[in-house]
Scaffold this active site. Structure first.
Site, PDB file in Angstrom:
ATOM      1  CG  ASP A  83      -0.172   0.190   2.564  1.00 30.16           C
ATOM      2  OD1 ASP A  83       0.585  -0.568   2.818  1.00 30.16           O
ATOM      3  OD2 ASP A  83      -0.607   0.749   3.353  1.00 30.16           O
ATOM      4  CD  GLU A 153       4.324   1.402   6.661  1.00 25.93           C
ATOM      5  OE1 GLU A 153       5.035   1.802   7.729  1.00 25.93           O
ATOM      6  OE2 GLU A 153       3.893   2.178   5.918  1.00 25.93           O
ATOM      7  CD  GLU A 154       2.680   4.353   3.819  1.00 22.87           C
ATOM      8  OE1 GLU A 154       2.622   5.257   4.638  1.00 22.87           O
ATOM      9  OE2 GLU A 154       3.715   4.186   3.383  1.00 22.87           O
TER      10      GLU A 154
END
Length: 237
Positions: A83, A153-154
């Protein structure tokens, strides 16, 4: 090995570009289909180098898990994410963020410009391409490798923690490699070891010094500021 990588660099870059063209913005629900597409793309790519790859559901975006077979030795867990961050403000981009291109800098260095090129699709694909080259030259990977490529993750990896707990036995391996760290500077690659996670806090300084007496350091946790006038980079060593 390096000569094989050099020989196949154009194909490796094109495989990276194919992933960079997918707008896998995890923070916006409108991009959920693209995140799914990115996960499926990564899994399909892993299968081309002999990994057993699956796209695992979570409460959010899926996790790609790939496993190599037929080798023995210390078991390695590789972590990355497919991502990317949002692209706003668009007017600051010279070209569309999901149309990757190669730009030559004034000093002659060439860089890839696209959202996700350096966080984290570029790093993840570097490891995958290294595995591809190793297998092409030697016929097999040197160690048993499990890849975990997540899609949140973001936005805080909010689904990953439950995913890991639910599959803890599967991921009890010998060592972990994370490709989402940092370089010393733009011209100096670095290997970051012994990561202990991140801790964030806000500190209000009521003393005479203009900065807080402590700060967050990725490599070694919190440590005192250097004496006034001393180079912070030299202090960190």
């Amino acid at each position: 090995m390096l000569s094989r990588i050099d020989r196949d660099i154009d194909q490796s870059v094109e495989r990276l570009f194919a992933l960079l063209r997918i707008a896998s913005v995890s923070t916006d629900p409108a991009f959920a289909p693209q995140c799914r597409h990115a996960a499926e793309h990564v899994a399909a790519d892993l299968k081309t180098i002999g990994f057993e790859a699956t796209v695992r559901p979570t409460e959010g975006h899926p996790v790609v898990v790939g496993k190599s077979n037929g080798v023995s030795g210390p078991r390695v867990l590789f972590y990355g994410h497919y991502d990317v961050q949002p692209v706003d403000p668009l007017n600051l981009w010279k070209t569309p963020p999901f149309e990757p291109r190669i730009e030559t800098l004034p000093d002659g260095r060439k860089i890839i410009v696209a959202r996700g090129a350096c966080d984290d699709k570029g790093q993840a694909m570097t490891f995958i391409e290294a595995c591809r080259a190793f297998k092409a030259v030697t016929g097999r990977l040197p160690l048993p490798i499990t890849m975990m490529i997540e899609g949140e993750e973001e936005c805080g990896s909010k689904s990953l923690f439950k995913f890991v707990r639910d599959n803890a036995a599967e991921f009890k391996l010998d060592l972990a490699l994370v490709c989402d760290t940092a370089m010393w500077d733009q011209k100096t690659p670095a290997v970051t070891t012994s990561l202990r996670g991140l801790v964030y806090e806000d500190v209000k300084n009521h003393l005479r010094r203009p900065r807080s007496a402590f700060r967050r350091i990725r490599r070694r946790g919190a440590e005192p500021d250097p004496p006034a006038g001393q180079d912070p980079g030299r202090h960190l060593g």
